[in-house]
Design a protein around this motif. Sequence first.
Motif, PDB file in Angstrom:
ATOM      1  N   LYS A  47       0.934  -1.118  -0.127  1.00 20.53           N
ATOM      2  CA  LYS A  47      -0.420   0.235   0.052  1.00 20.53           C
ATOM      3  C   LYS A  47       0.620   1.481   0.135  1.00 20.53           C
ATOM      4  CE  LYS A  47      -4.656   0.678   0.981  1.00 20.53           C
ATOM      5  NZ  LYS A  47      -5.658   0.473  -0.088  1.00 20.53           N
ATOM      6  N   ARG A  48       0.333   2.485  -1.079  1.00 20.43           N
ATOM      7  CA  ARG A  48       1.143   3.233  -0.886  1.00 20.43           C
ATOM      8  C   ARG A  48       0.791   4.539  -0.247  1.00 20.43           C
ATOM      9  NH1 ARG A  48       4.646   5.162  -6.037  1.00 20.43           N
ATOM     10  NH2 ARG A  48       4.666   6.637  -4.231  1.00 20.43           N
ATOM     11  N   VAL A  49       0.768   5.207   1.020  1.00 20.35           N
ATOM     12  CA  VAL A  49       0.485   5.922   2.107  1.00 20.35           C
ATOM     13  C   VAL A  49      -0.131   7.174   1.420  1.00 20.35           C
ATOM     14  CG1 VAL A  49       0.059   7.094   4.468  1.00 20.35           C
ATOM     15  CG2 VAL A  49       1.588   4.686   3.882  1.00 20.35           C
ATOM     16  N   ASP A  50       1.309   7.492   0.612  1.00 14.89           N
ATOM     17  CA  ASP A  50       1.031   9.014  -0.622  1.00 14.89           C
ATOM     18  C   ASP A  50       0.732   8.881  -1.272  1.00 14.89           C
ATOM     19  OD1 ASP A  50       2.808   7.029  -1.520  1.00 14.89           O
ATOM     20  OD2 ASP A  50       4.003   8.719  -2.340  1.00 14.89           O
ATOM     21  N   GLN A  51      -0.122   7.970  -1.894  1.00  9.09           N
ATOM     22  CA  GLN A  51      -0.800   8.792  -2.949  1.00  9.09           C
ATOM     23  C   GLN A  51      -2.313   7.189  -2.847  1.00  9.09           C
ATOM     24  OE1 GLN A  51       0.878   6.968  -6.858  1.00  9.09           O
ATOM     25  NE2 GLN A  51       3.094   9.235  -6.553  1.00  9.09           N
ATOM     26  N   ASP A  52      -2.733   6.788  -1.537  1.00 11.32           N
ATOM     27  CA  ASP A  52      -3.717   6.312  -1.765  1.00 11.32           C
ATOM     28  C   ASP A  52      -3.999   4.831  -3.077  1.00 11.32           C
ATOM     29  OD1 ASP A  52      -6.331   4.668  -0.886  1.00 11.32           O
ATOM     30  OD2 ASP A  52      -7.284   6.125  -1.344  1.00 11.32           O
ATOM     31  N   SER A  53      -2.793   3.752  -3.557  1.00  4.55           N
ATOM     32  CA  SER A  53      -2.948   3.068  -4.659  1.00  4.55           C
ATOM     33  C   SER A  53      -1.698   1.908  -3.713  1.00  4.55           C
ATOM     34  CB  SER A  53      -1.605   4.058  -5.668  1.00  4.55           C
ATOM     35  OG  SER A  53      -1.159   4.870  -5.646  1.00  4.55           O
ATOM     36  N   THR A  54      -2.269   0.704  -4.549  1.00  4.25           N
ATOM     37  CA  THR A  54      -1.093  -0.293  -4.239  1.00  4.25           C
ATOM     38  C   THR A  54      -0.100  -0.468  -5.532  1.00  4.25           C
ATOM     39  OG1 THR A  54      -3.231  -1.103  -2.876  1.00  4.25           O
ATOM     40  CG2 THR A  54      -1.393  -2.445  -3.753  1.00  4.25           C
ATOM     41  N   VAL A  55       0.826  -0.331  -4.805  1.00  4.86           N
ATOM     42  CA  VAL A  55       2.083  -1.290  -6.428  1.00  4.86           C
ATOM     43  C   VAL A  55       2.626  -2.853  -5.844  1.00  4.86           C
ATOM     44  CG1 VAL A  55       2.783   0.711  -6.439  1.00  4.86           C
ATOM     45  CG2 VAL A  55       3.997  -1.025  -4.288  1.00  4.86           C
ATOM     46  N   TYR A  56       3.215  -3.548  -6.423  1.00  8.10           N
ATOM     47  CA  TYR A  56       3.420  -4.653  -6.040  1.00  8.10           C
ATOM     48  C   TYR A  56       5.064  -5.125  -6.453  1.00  8.10           C
ATOM     49  CZ  TYR A  56      -1.534  -4.770  -6.597  1.00  8.10           C
ATOM     50  OH  TYR A  56      -3.499  -4.965  -6.226  1.00  8.10           O
TER      51      TYR A  56
END
Length: 71
Positions: A47-56
Amino acid sequence: MWESQMCNVVCNVKLDAKTAKAFKKKIDDEYRVNMILDNLPLVVPIKRVDQDSTVYQLGFHVGLKGQYPCL
Protein backbone atom coordinates in the motif's frame (compact mmCIF):
# COMPACT_ATOMS: atom_id res chain seq x y z
CA MET A 1 -8.76 -20.64 -5.58
CA TRP A 2 -10.21 -17.15 -5.79
CA GLU A 3 -9.97 -16.67 -2.03
CA SER A 4 -7.34 -14.34 -0.56
CA GLN A 5 -5.39 -15.97 2.23
CA MET A 6 -2.54 -14.35 4.11
CA CYS A 7 0.05 -15.64 6.56
CA ASN A 8 -0.69 -19.36 6.38
CA VAL A 9 1.90 -21.99 7.29
CA VAL A 10 2.60 -24.16 4.27
CA CYS A 11 5.28 -26.40 5.80
CA ASN A 12 7.43 -26.93 8.89
CA VAL A 13 11.11 -27.80 8.61
CA LYS A 14 13.48 -28.52 11.49
CA LEU A 15 16.95 -27.08 10.76
CA ASP A 16 20.25 -28.28 12.15
CA ALA A 17 22.75 -25.66 13.39
CA LYS A 18 24.70 -25.47 10.10
CA THR A 19 21.58 -25.05 7.96
CA ALA A 20 20.08 -22.52 10.39
CA LYS A 21 23.26 -20.42 10.18
CA ALA A 22 23.15 -20.49 6.35
CA PHE A 23 19.44 -19.58 6.40
CA LYS A 24 20.11 -16.66 8.77
CA LYS A 25 22.80 -15.40 6.36
CA LYS A 26 20.24 -15.40 3.53
CA ILE A 27 17.88 -13.31 5.70
CA ASP A 28 20.72 -10.92 6.61
CA ASP A 29 21.59 -10.56 2.90
CA GLU A 30 17.89 -9.86 2.07
CA TYR A 31 17.45 -12.76 -0.35
CA ARG A 32 14.11 -12.91 -2.16
CA VAL A 33 12.07 -15.87 -3.43
CA ASN A 34 10.48 -15.61 -6.87
CA MET A 35 7.72 -18.08 -7.70
CA ILE A 36 5.52 -18.77 -10.71
CA LEU A 37 2.05 -20.27 -10.18
CA ASP A 38 -0.10 -21.15 -13.21
CA ASN A 39 2.28 -19.09 -15.38
CA LEU A 40 1.74 -15.99 -13.21
CA PRO A 41 4.40 -14.43 -10.96
CA LEU A 42 3.84 -14.33 -7.22
CA VAL A 43 3.71 -10.71 -6.04
CA VAL A 44 3.47 -8.89 -2.71
CA PRO A 45 0.99 -5.97 -2.60
CA ILE A 46 2.37 -2.82 -0.95
CA LYS A 47 0.00 0.00 0.00
CA ARG A 48 1.31 3.47 -0.92
CA VAL A 49 0.30 5.89 1.79
CA ASP A 50 1.22 9.00 -0.19
CA GLN A 51 -0.92 8.18 -3.25
CA ASP A 52 -3.70 5.94 -1.87
CA SER A 53 -2.74 3.18 -4.32
CA THR A 54 -1.11 -0.24 -4.32
CA VAL A 55 2.10 -1.32 -6.05
CA TYR A 56 3.17 -4.93 -6.50
CA GLN A 57 6.65 -6.24 -5.73
CA LEU A 58 7.84 -9.43 -7.42
CA GLY A 59 8.63 -12.29 -5.06
CA PHE A 60 8.95 -12.15 -1.29
CA HIS A 61 11.75 -11.95 1.27
CA VAL A 62 13.17 -15.23 2.60
CA GLY A 63 12.67 -13.82 6.11
CA LEU A 64 12.56 -10.57 8.00
CA LYS A 65 14.49 -9.30 11.00
CA GLY A 66 12.46 -8.14 13.95
CA GLN A 67 12.70 -7.22 17.58
CA TYR A 68 10.82 -9.28 20.09
CA PRO A 69 10.29 -8.54 23.76
CA CYS A 70 12.03 -10.80 26.27
CA LEU A 71 9.57 -13.00 28.13
